[in-house]
Design a protein around this motif. Structure first.
Motif, short mmCIF file in Angstrom:
data_model
loop_
_atom_site.label_atom_id
_atom_site.label_comp_id
_atom_site.label_asym_id
_atom_site.label_seq_id
_atom_site.Cartn_x
_atom_site.Cartn_y
_atom_site.Cartn_z
N PRO A 27 0.65 -1.08 -0.05
CA PRO A 27 -0.18 0.16 0.00
C PRO A 27 0.68 1.36 0.11
CG PRO A 27 0.05 -1.04 2.17
CD PRO A 27 0.68 -1.85 1.20
N ASP A 28 0.23 2.57 -0.45
CA ASP A 28 1.00 3.55 -0.54
C ASP A 28 1.51 4.11 0.61
OD1 ASP A 28 0.18 3.55 -3.06
OD2 ASP A 28 -1.40 4.84 -2.83
N GLY A 29 0.91 3.61 1.94
CA GLY A 29 1.26 4.16 3.22
C GLY A 29 2.51 3.40 3.77
N ALA A 30 2.79 2.05 3.43
CA ALA A 30 3.89 1.26 3.49
C ALA A 30 5.03 2.10 2.77
CB ALA A 30 3.62 -0.09 3.17
N SER A 31 4.75 2.27 1.43
CA SER A 31 5.55 2.90 0.66
C SER A 31 6.24 4.19 1.15
CB SER A 31 5.22 3.22 -0.60
OG SER A 31 6.19 3.71 -1.63
N ALA A 32 5.44 4.98 1.72
CA ALA A 32 5.97 6.43 2.43
C ALA A 32 6.53 5.96 3.72
CB ALA A 32 4.41 7.31 2.65
N ASP A 33 6.15 5.10 4.43
CA ASP A 33 6.93 4.75 5.63
C ASP A 33 8.25 4.21 5.15
OD1 ASP A 33 4.72 5.52 7.22
OD2 ASP A 33 3.95 3.55 7.49
N GLY A 34 8.35 3.33 4.32
CA GLY A 34 9.66 3.03 3.82
C GLY A 34 10.61 4.00 3.40
N ARG A 35 10.24 5.07 2.83
CA ARG A 35 10.92 6.21 2.48
C ARG A 35 11.48 6.95 3.34
NH1 ARG A 35 12.42 8.34 -2.39
NH2 ARG A 35 12.86 10.57 -2.53
N ARG A 36 10.60 7.15 4.51
CA ARG A 36 11.09 7.99 5.65
C ARG A 36 12.14 6.91 6.45
NH1 ARG A 36 5.56 9.44 5.98
NH2 ARG A 36 4.90 7.63 7.28
N TRP A 37 11.99 5.85 6.43
CA TRP A 37 12.82 4.65 6.91
C TRP A 37 14.20 4.93 6.44
CZ3 TRP A 37 11.31 2.14 11.48
CH2 TRP A 37 12.30 1.20 11.80
N ASP A 38 14.17 5.05 5.07
CA ASP A 38 15.50 5.09 4.18
C ASP A 38 16.08 6.44 4.31
OD1 ASP A 38 15.06 2.46 3.13
OD2 ASP A 38 14.08 3.31 1.43
#
Length: 204
Positions: A27-38
């Motif tokens: 989902p888009d939310g998981a992708s955004a969280d992954g980018r912040r994590w990176d």
């Protein structure tokens, strides 16, 4: 009536196989969280590069001449980081950590700009985790060895007449102490980065 059933069936099939289903399966939310994590991981890498380079630069520039008064004799002193195996070890490990962290930082920034996953697979994640952990242990070992030399210079050798060499060579000892402090900071940052790697592996 059959037409109504036919329209409903088409609508249901569209929700199952149409564009509403994400192509990547995330989902888009998981992708955004992954980018912040990176981005947080990139900040940790940058801090590690700075601290390890400071540890390296301060140790390499640690050099001083002085004079020691012992039993009425004035002895010339000259101290340099390359005179000690422990300090050479710290210089080598600091350079290796700086190179490793800088390489990982450049790769991370490149992938963030291209908006591709920083860690493309779990196998890649385990390799990075192993590297971060190995360098963290190496930096801890080098810092501990160098700290023993610094303590010996400040206190002398017990039960002998050897004095505190850091009094005439205070600038040299101060640079060593600050360099070792940044070395331990680099170790903590690498350990934190390794924890980030484990949390990423547990999430994906």
């Amino acid at each position: 009536m059959p037409e109504a059933v036919k329209v409903a069936t088409a609508a249901d099939s569209g929700t199952m196989s149409g564009p509403l289903v994400p192509v990547t399966g995330r989902p888009d939310g998981a992708s955004a969280d992954g980018r912040r994590w990176d981005m947080a991981g990139a900040a940790m890498r940058a801090a590690t590069v700075v601290s390890s380079l400071l540890a390296l630069a301060l140790m390499v520039s640690a050099e001083q001449r002085g004079e020691l008064s012992l039993l009425g004799f004035h002895l010339p002193l000259y101290s340099k980081w390359s005179f000690s195996d422990s300090l050479e070890y710290l210089v080598g490990i600091s350079a290796a950590v700086a190179a490793h962290s800088l390489l990982q930082l450049l790769l991370t920034v490149r992938k963030l700009v291209k908006k591709t996953p920083v860690i493309p697979s779990r196998r890649h994640g385990w390799v990075i985790f192993a590297g971060d952990q190995a360098f963290a242990y190496a930096m801890m070992s080098a810092g501990s060895a160098a700290a023993g030399i610094t303590n010996l210079n400040r206190t002398g050798i017990r039960h002998t007449a050897l004095p505190d060499f850091c009094k005439p060579l205070h600038r040299f000892c101060d640079r060593m102490a600050i360099s070792i402090t940044f070395a331990f900071l680099s170790c903590l940052l690498l350990a934190a980065t390794a924890i980030f790697d484990v949390l990423w592996l547990s999430r994906y």
